[in-house]
Design a protein around this motif. Sequence first.
Motif, PDB file in Angstrom:
ATOM      1  N   PHE A   1       4.900   7.894   6.518  1.00  0.00           N
ATOM      2  CA  PHE A   1       5.351   9.132   5.844  1.00  0.00           C
ATOM      3  C   PHE A   1       3.984   9.805   5.467  1.00  0.00           C
ATOM      4  O   PHE A   1       3.043   9.242   5.060  1.00  0.00           O
ATOM      5  CB  PHE A   1       6.126   8.945   4.810  1.00  0.00           C
TER       6      PHE A   1
ATOM      7  N   ALA B   1       2.899  12.713   2.608  1.00  0.00           N
ATOM      8  CA  ALA B   1       3.472  13.547   1.501  1.00  0.00           C
ATOM      9  C   ALA B   1       2.417  14.329   1.111  1.00  0.00           C
ATOM     10  O   ALA B   1       1.989  15.476   2.183  1.00  0.00           O
ATOM     11  CB  ALA B   1       3.949  12.761   0.274  1.00  0.00           C
ATOM     12  N   GLY B   2       1.812  14.475   0.039  1.00  0.00           N
ATOM     13  CA  GLY B   2       0.352  15.206  -0.100  1.00  0.00           C
ATOM     14  C   GLY B   2      -0.846  15.201   0.532  1.00  0.00           C
ATOM     15  O   GLY B   2      -1.479  15.678   0.827  1.00  0.00           O
ATOM     16  N   GLY B   3      -0.758  13.778   1.095  1.00  0.00           N
ATOM     17  CA  GLY B   3      -2.017  13.551   2.064  1.00  0.00           C
ATOM     18  C   GLY B   3      -3.254  13.116   1.424  1.00  0.00           C
ATOM     19  O   GLY B   3      -4.270  12.872   2.062  1.00  0.00           O
ATOM     20  N   HIS B   4      -3.016  13.022   0.216  1.00  0.00           N
ATOM     21  CA  HIS B   4      -4.345  12.736  -0.637  1.00  0.00           C
ATOM     22  C   HIS B   4      -4.652  11.384  -0.751  1.00  0.00           C
ATOM     23  O   HIS B   4      -5.757  10.889  -1.368  1.00  0.00           O
ATOM     24  CB  HIS B   4      -4.221  13.644  -1.942  1.00  0.00           C
ATOM     25  N   SER B   5      -3.969  10.532  -0.035  1.00  0.00           N
ATOM     26  CA  SER B   5      -4.109   9.068  -0.108  1.00  0.00           C
ATOM     27  C   SER B   5      -4.318   8.509   1.398  1.00  0.00           C
ATOM     28  O   SER B   5      -5.199   7.948   1.928  1.00  0.00           O
ATOM     29  CB  SER B   5      -3.346   8.047  -0.953  1.00  0.00           C
ATOM     30  N   LEU B   6      -3.452   8.987   2.134  1.00  0.00           N
ATOM     31  CA  LEU B   6      -3.208   8.553   3.368  1.00  0.00           C
ATOM     32  C   LEU B   6      -4.419   9.467   4.221  1.00  0.00           C
ATOM     33  O   LEU B   6      -5.117   8.641   5.027  1.00  0.00           O
ATOM     34  CB  LEU B   6      -2.190   9.041   3.888  1.00  0.00           C
TER      35      LEU B   6
ATOM     36  N   HIS C   1       1.677  16.326  -8.588  1.00  0.00           N
ATOM     37  CA  HIS C   1       1.179  16.002 -10.066  1.00  0.00           C
ATOM     38  C   HIS C   1       1.281  17.255 -10.865  1.00  0.00           C
ATOM     39  O   HIS C   1       1.411  17.029 -12.055  1.00  0.00           O
ATOM     40  CB  HIS C   1      -0.062  15.349 -10.060  1.00  0.00           C
TER      41      HIS C   1
ATOM     42  N   GLY D   1      -7.132  12.601 -11.029  1.00  0.00           N
ATOM     43  CA  GLY D   1      -7.970  13.352 -10.080  1.00  0.00           C
ATOM     44  C   GLY D   1      -8.540  14.668 -10.386  1.00  0.00           C
ATOM     45  O   GLY D   1      -8.957  14.648 -11.781  1.00  0.00           O
TER      46      GLY D   1
ATOM     47  N   THR E   1       1.569  13.990  -4.647  1.00  0.00           N
ATOM     48  CA  THR E   1       2.871  13.706  -5.077  1.00  0.00           C
ATOM     49  C   THR E   1       2.980  12.591  -5.948  1.00  0.00           C
ATOM     50  O   THR E   1       2.350  11.450  -5.565  1.00  0.00           O
ATOM     51  CB  THR E   1       4.040  13.873  -4.104  1.00  0.00           C
TER      52      THR E   1
ATOM     53  N   ASN F   1       2.007   8.797  -4.432  1.00  0.00           N
ATOM     54  CA  ASN F   1       1.129   7.941  -5.445  1.00  0.00           C
ATOM     55  C   ASN F   1       1.861   6.369  -5.520  1.00  0.00           C
ATOM     56  O   ASN F   1       1.210   5.372  -5.367  1.00  0.00           O
ATOM     57  CB  ASN F   1       0.889   8.542  -6.809  1.00  0.00           C
TER      58      ASN F   1
ATOM     59  N   ASP G   1      -2.671   5.814 -11.226  1.00  0.00           N
ATOM     60  CA  ASP G   1      -2.114   6.113 -12.731  1.00  0.00           C
ATOM     61  C   ASP G   1      -0.566   6.216 -12.700  1.00  0.00           C
ATOM     62  O   ASP G   1      -0.189   5.323 -13.817  1.00  0.00           O
ATOM     63  CB  ASP G   1      -2.606   7.522 -13.190  1.00  0.00           C
TER      64      ASP G   1
ATOM     65  N   LEU H   1      10.904   6.893  -0.339  1.00  0.00           N
ATOM     66  CA  LEU H   1      11.287   7.154  -1.982  1.00  0.00           C
ATOM     67  C   LEU H   1      11.532   8.467  -2.347  1.00  0.00           C
ATOM     68  O   LEU H   1      11.064   9.395  -1.878  1.00  0.00           O
ATOM     69  CB  LEU H   1       9.784   6.814  -2.483  1.00  0.00           C
TER      70      LEU H   1
ATOM     71  N   GLY I   1     -12.933   8.782  -9.825  1.00  0.00           N
ATOM     72  CA  GLY I   1     -12.086   9.258 -10.803  1.00  0.00           C
ATOM     73  C   GLY I   1     -10.769   8.367 -11.063  1.00  0.00           C
ATOM     74  O   GLY I   1      -9.825   8.939 -12.062  1.00  0.00           O
TER      75      GLY I   1
HETATM   76  C1  LIG Z   1     -10.342  12.907  -4.749  1.00  0.00           C
HETATM   77  C2  LIG Z   1      -9.136  12.073  -5.009  1.00  0.00           C
HETATM   78  C3  LIG Z   1      -9.114  11.716  -6.369  1.00  0.00           C
HETATM   79  C4  LIG Z   1      -7.932  11.030  -6.784  1.00  0.00           C
HETATM   80  N1  LIG Z   1      -7.908  10.645  -8.052  1.00  0.00           N
HETATM   81  C5  LIG Z   1      -6.714  10.150  -8.489  1.00  0.00           C
HETATM   82  C6  LIG Z   1      -6.570   9.747  -9.690  1.00  0.00           C
HETATM   83  O1  LIG Z   1      -7.412   9.651 -10.626  1.00  0.00           O
HETATM   84  N2  LIG Z   1      -5.643   8.921 -10.069  1.00  0.00           N
HETATM   85  C7  LIG Z   1      -4.311   8.689  -8.955  1.00  0.00           C
HETATM   86  O2  LIG Z   1      -3.489   8.149  -9.643  1.00  0.00           O
HETATM   87  N3  LIG Z   1      -4.594   9.116  -7.812  1.00  0.00           N
HETATM   88  C8  LIG Z   1      -5.528   9.728  -7.454  1.00  0.00           C
HETATM   89  N4  LIG Z   1      -5.698  10.153  -6.272  1.00  0.00           N
HETATM   90  C9  LIG Z   1      -4.723  10.113  -5.243  1.00  0.00           C
HETATM   91  C10 LIG Z   1      -3.701  11.115  -5.403  1.00  0.00           C
HETATM   92  O3  LIG Z   1      -3.164  11.211  -6.522  1.00  0.00           O
HETATM   93  C11 LIG Z   1      -2.713  11.114  -4.222  1.00  0.00           C
HETATM   94  O4  LIG Z   1      -2.075  12.277  -4.054  1.00  0.00           O
HETATM   95  C12 LIG Z   1      -1.675  10.237  -4.402  1.00  0.00           C
HETATM   96  O5  LIG Z   1      -2.026   8.875  -4.472  1.00  0.00           O
HETATM   97  C13 LIG Z   1      -0.736  10.051  -3.013  1.00  0.00           C
HETATM   98  O6  LIG Z   1       0.288  10.986  -3.094  1.00  0.00           O
HETATM   99  P1  LIG Z   1       0.281  11.898  -1.823  1.00  0.00           P
HETATM  100  O7  LIG Z   1       1.527  12.859  -2.125  1.00  0.00           O
HETATM  101  O8  LIG Z   1      -0.940  12.517  -1.706  1.00  0.00           O
HETATM  102  O9  LIG Z   1       0.474  10.770  -0.748  1.00  0.00           O
HETATM  103  P2  LIG Z   1       0.194  10.534   1.062  1.00  0.00           P
HETATM  104  O10 LIG Z   1      -1.351  10.447   0.889  1.00  0.00           O
HETATM  105  O11 LIG Z   1       0.681  11.635   1.748  1.00  0.00           O
HETATM  106  O12 LIG Z   1       0.940   9.269   1.320  1.00  0.00           O
HETATM  107  C14 LIG Z   1       0.381   8.074   0.504  1.00  0.00           C
HETATM  108  C15 LIG Z   1       1.044   6.905   1.034  1.00  0.00           C
HETATM  109  O13 LIG Z   1       2.668   6.890   0.631  1.00  0.00           O
HETATM  110  C16 LIG Z   1       3.332   6.972   1.545  1.00  0.00           C
HETATM  111  N5  LIG Z   1       4.584   8.019   1.108  1.00  0.00           N
HETATM  112  C17 LIG Z   1       4.461   9.110   0.676  1.00  0.00           C
HETATM  113  N6  LIG Z   1       5.350   9.776   0.193  1.00  0.00           N
HETATM  114  C18 LIG Z   1       6.501   8.830   0.283  1.00  0.00           C
HETATM  115  C19 LIG Z   1       7.709   8.836   0.035  1.00  0.00           C
HETATM  116  N7  LIG Z   1       8.525   9.692  -0.628  1.00  0.00           N
HETATM  117  N8  LIG Z   1       8.326   7.497   0.500  1.00  0.00           N
HETATM  118  C20 LIG Z   1       7.750   6.661   0.958  1.00  0.00           C
HETATM  119  N9  LIG Z   1       6.592   6.458   1.408  1.00  0.00           N
HETATM  120  C21 LIG Z   1       5.765   7.677   0.972  1.00  0.00           C
HETATM  121  C22 LIG Z   1       2.644   7.444   2.937  1.00  0.00           C
HETATM  122  O14 LIG Z   1       3.257   7.143   3.881  1.00  0.00           O
HETATM  123  C23 LIG Z   1       1.581   6.840   2.693  1.00  0.00           C
HETATM  124  O15 LIG Z   1       1.212   5.599   2.987  1.00  0.00           O
HETATM  125  C24 LIG Z   1      -6.971  10.988  -5.734  1.00  0.00           C
HETATM  126  C25 LIG Z   1      -6.939  11.246  -4.626  1.00  0.00           C
HETATM  127  C26 LIG Z   1      -8.150  11.950  -4.196  1.00  0.00           C
HETATM  128  C27 LIG Z   1      -8.300  12.648  -2.734  1.00  0.00           C
END
Ligand SMILES: Cc1cc2nc3c(=O)[nH]c(=O)nc-3n(C[C@H](O)[C@H](O)[C@H](O)COP(=O)(O)OP(=O)(O)OC[C@H]3O[C@@H](n4cnc5c(N)ncnc54)[C@H](O)[C@@H]3O)c2cc1C
Lengths: 149, 775, 293
Positions: free
Chosen positions: C30, C32-37, C78, C102, C111, C115, C124, C167, C192
């Motif tokens: 999946f 979502a925000g893409g910021h981990s994947l 967030h 972040g 999201t 996260n 966090d 989720l 961070g």
């Molecule tokens: C520069 C930078 C700094 C950051 N600093 C922090 C920080 O200080 N603290 C912190 O906590 N995070 C931090 N992050 C991570 C950020 O919070 C991510 O956004 C978060 O961890 C993942 O959320 P996402 O929506 O981006 O998920 P995505 O990257 O899109 O997805 C992450 C994973 O979750 C799965 N997924 C997503 N949504 C669902 C769902 N609804 N159901 C099932 N599976 C799902 C995806 O398949 C993937 O495996 C940082 C990221 C960056 C790029």
Amino acid sequence: MKIEGSYTVQAPRDAVWQRLMDPASLARALPGCEKLEPNADGSYTAQLNVGVAAIRGNYTGRIEILDAVRPEQYRLKISGKGTGGFLNGEGLIMLAETGPGTTEVRYSGDAQVGGLIASVGQRLMQAAARQIVGEFFQALGREVQSQGG
Amino acid sequence: MATALLGERIKRKEDPRLIQGRGHYVDDIVLPGLLHLAFARSPHAHARIKSVDVTAAQAAPGVVAVYTGADLQGKVGMVPCAAGIEGLKVPEHPCLAVDEVRYVGEPVAVVVANSAYTARDAVEQVEVEYDPLPVVVDPEKALAPGAPRVHSKLADNVAFVAKLEGGDWKALEAEPGIKVIRQRLINQRLAPVAMETRGVVASYSPGEDLLTVWSSTQIPHILKTQLALMSGVEENHCRVIAPEVGGGFGSKLNVYGEEGVACYVSKALGRPVKWIESRRENLQATIHGRDQINDVEVYVRPDGKVAGLKCWIIADLGAYHQLLTPAIPTLTALMIVGAYHIPCVFVETKGVFTNKMATDAYRGAGRPEATYIIERVMDLVAAELNLDPVDVRMKNFPSPKDFPLALPTGVTYDSANYQRTLKKVLKAAGYTKLRKEQERLRKKGRYLGIGLSTYVEICAMGPSSRMPAGGWEFGSVRIEPTGKVTVLSGTSPHGQGEETTFAQIVASGFGIPYEDVTVLHGDTGVVPMGIGTFGSRTTAVGGTAIYLAVERLKKKMARIAAHKLGVKPGELEFKDGKVQTAGGEKAMRFLEVVAEAIFAKQLPPGVEPGLVEQCVFEPANFTFPFGAHLAVVEVDPDTGEVRLRNYYAVDDCGRVLNPMLVDGQIHGGLVQGIGQALWEEHVYDENGQLLTGTLMDYAVPRAHQFPWFETATTETPTRVNPLGAKGVGEAGTIGSTPAIVNAVVDALRPLGVRHIDMPLKPEKIWRVLRSASAA
Amino acid sequence: MIPQSFEYHVPRTLEEASRLAAQFGADGKFLAGGHSLIPMMKLRLAAPKHLIDLTCLRDLAYIREEGEHVRIGALTTHFRIESSALLKEKCPLLPETAREIGDVQVRNRGTIGGNLAHSDPAADWPAAVLALEAELRAVSPRGERGMAAKDFFVDLMTTALASDEVLVEIKVPQLGHGTGAAYAKLHHPASGYAMVGVAAVIALRDNGAVERAAVGITGVGPKAYRAFAVETALHGKPATQAHLNAAAAHAAEGVDVNADLYASAEYRSHLARVYTRRALEAAVKRARAAATA
Ligand SMILES: Cc1cc2nc3c(=O)[nH]c(=O)nc-3n(C[C@H](O)[C@H](O)[C@H](O)COP(=O)(O)OP(=O)(O)OC[C@H]3O[C@@H](n4cnc5c(N)ncnc54)[C@H](O)[C@@H]3O)c2cc1C
């Protein structure tokens, strides 16, 4: 990177040892093992797809069992390379019977990781290694059980 | 549209396009038939290449060609090194490794494909078999007898040993009462981390035999010469363009193997090619900064007068020389006495090869190391003799009347008033009150620290006699028939804002709006010659060339106007868009004079038509900007975290041409200097694997980590150039690092702490706190 | 950013999303925000063959109050949590935690669901949902289920979610009278993320003794965890400084503590204790204020 720990398997030491030396059991227990073939010199060639969650890589490598003292200890030498870089490791595996039908397997070794994983996975490496080793022993435990000890 | 005067706070001409994302960087260059490059790089720090199998990569759909080091052998020149040091060993440095790799990230093969994605995918199919060789990472271990050699053709890992000595050491060593303080200081390895990574587009046209290269570089003209030599295309058939460049900090003051490869591939295939560096490659294979071990010995009299300084420098050069690699630590030696009158100096600099990426110029380039050494030394002296660090500095400053001041290091400082900047920063910070607060807090178990740094640096590089390949700069000024002014500069600003400063110089010279001035730079097809932007030289040297060209044009225009107006040229001034006599009784509009000159109907005898002048300015000396910085920190006694509470900076960069740009340079510089003190460190493990391979691991400083900087200037003009400007590009970085370390050590002084090496990570400090409380 | 190639899918409904995921199994992810994947894909650490974009499922982004709970849709960013007036009033620990994530850009895209599903060992949100004893709700072709936060985090980046489970909601019980919560975090200087992050919820009895303590800790071990030993040490005790200190000493007990370039396991354990103490202190202070309010 130092890797060490221990794992308790609910089986007598001899049974655990047997599984550890048996290619078929190993192939089943090694996380992500796609192929494990014995070589003429006693080593194995392995093909693994290993990793943690979405972080996975394909590796091919060589596994050697050295200085085996049945059923107590042996040295394990691993070298492999793949999409995530390369890995060379050597460690000592020791088996101790800690109770009737329970065996503690202690492992301690040093792994050198190079390439992608080394340069981008620094903060996760130790925990990932622990998890993968844990998976292996869990599977090994199941192996021993299913083979009836 | 008022006339902008020099010294005014004027917004940058370049910002609207940059802020709106309308600038054009290398990656924005798109040409018909463009191919993309991706490099296969070594995962080993040292290994023999047994074989490179490119069959699979070559067969991948979309892949046009794959080249290995062997394919390029003899067809592309070596990566050049311009540093001229006596006895320097210069190992061969091929663009693609041929039979041995010597650091992680060294390129071994290049894939050429019709998209960047295809190229990157195919890199994974290049099969390289390596035979690992012994690795040497620690430069001290590299010096040990029997250490593995980075270059087996060389006898050992020493690239050069340079000595610098001055003063009467015999007398000093025999002097009764002289005290010797020793300390080892480590200046860790850093990554420059420009926001824009490296990138190059090379386009060879076989018909015209013309090689055009767009590169994210600070030195287009030098790059043109070197790429001509490397590629075999005649230099007058080469053109290098530095489009918008997103920062360099010295890392783009270089010629890289990838650039040589790009030129070769374009020529071989007759098609344009592009390579854009990834951040991971940037951290691995763009030059690193600093990395020195400094063993110092300070000879001090009981009253705090420093009479002699010895320093043994071990400079970790990495595996190969890049353009200026070995020259950087020699700058440390040159500036080691800092802002102090120290009669005896001895410096031995050893450049050492290790299995790591090359070090080279990073913002400050050798001078931050020198400043760190001497500013730590001043605080060590103060601590040892139980004196106030302010007093120790005041005692050792030369008097403003002593300038120009020739030093035992062989340089002559142009002008300074170190007392004035120090007093100004103390006043700004409320020094006496701070010390009282410190005392109060100490009683409560809190650790407040106050750190000073009174730096001097060497800028405006520089007289050609002391530069590797010319230190002059080119500028030309041309007035178009519409009265608009086109300026060409041989410098290559990449974020500093000289399009604005240069326009100010020209506009204030002619008395015209600065909007009427356009500055062109960074294109060897447009600007005939140049050196580039580094060493805080762009304004002081490049700006002066433009200033002098303006003066020449004004002379000519005055002659033309005087002829028309019937006055003497000397009676005319350029003001408010007019060329006029002092009171303005007789006047011509600027545009009228331009028309006279260009239409050439009634020129005075002997005057050539047209308004274009150029100047190649050769500075007689470097300039030596200086300043006083004061940092206030508090150390968390529970965790060792350092909080930077206040930062005061008083900088003297000579005459200030635009205070806003000076502020900008100081702010950015401070952030990088403080980053080194507190967080940044590029780490290799003992096998030569780079552990800080992403920005998740390498701690680049960020805005929210800083308090507001209190900045101010003093102006002590230089006579080295007619603008009176010294340079400010690196000052913040050079001055700030020791201020922070001095502050943290000062905070922990009640615990008997004398020194802690950078970066001052909380864990290190926590360990110090813990062992102190255990004792 | 040059990841390996993948196919991109835009499901219209939740059902379609989980059906696609079931179809692709381990090859699907999946988005979502893409910021981990996406950072992992960029580094080629992860190379999913199929991306199933959830961001079009807009009705999964919400914050609302329902009875004794606040419910937060998994796709809520967030930033929306950080700036929600409702949460600032009803569950201030959530905005307080969001603020620490972040930077602005990350908070605008990332999201809470992503996260938690990603479960980075230093993220966090896991600490906060553990301390709040939230329920995490997920949907798969097999139906909907809820999981207690303490059962959700299984191992390093591994959760109780099946690969085809989306989720959908984080259901947070509102804090009762005399309850305070706080989040204390030390930021990793490079990423961070949390070197250590401690979320603490403390409910005080009228006599000032601790009625209930819930502590979630992130950044310390391979996964975020409930510090039960800390909680037990506080239960029924007066919330004095001495008791808080003593309880905080258990913060890293029984945990395989992470080590990296910035903190050895020893130092990180120490940080866990210090930041646990700080979170407890702040939570107690707020609980007292809430009791007198
Ligand atoms: C520069 C930078 C700094 C950051 N600093 C922090 C920080 O200080 N603290 C912190 O906590 N995070 C931090 N992050 C991570 C950020 O919070 C991510 O956004 C978060 O961890 C993942 O959320 P996402 O929506 O981006 O998920 P995505 O990257 O899109 O997805 C992450 C994973 O979750 C799965 N997924 C997503 N949504 C669902 C769902 N609804 N159901 C099932 N599976 C799902 C995806 O398949 C993937 O495996 C940082 C990221 C960056 C790029």
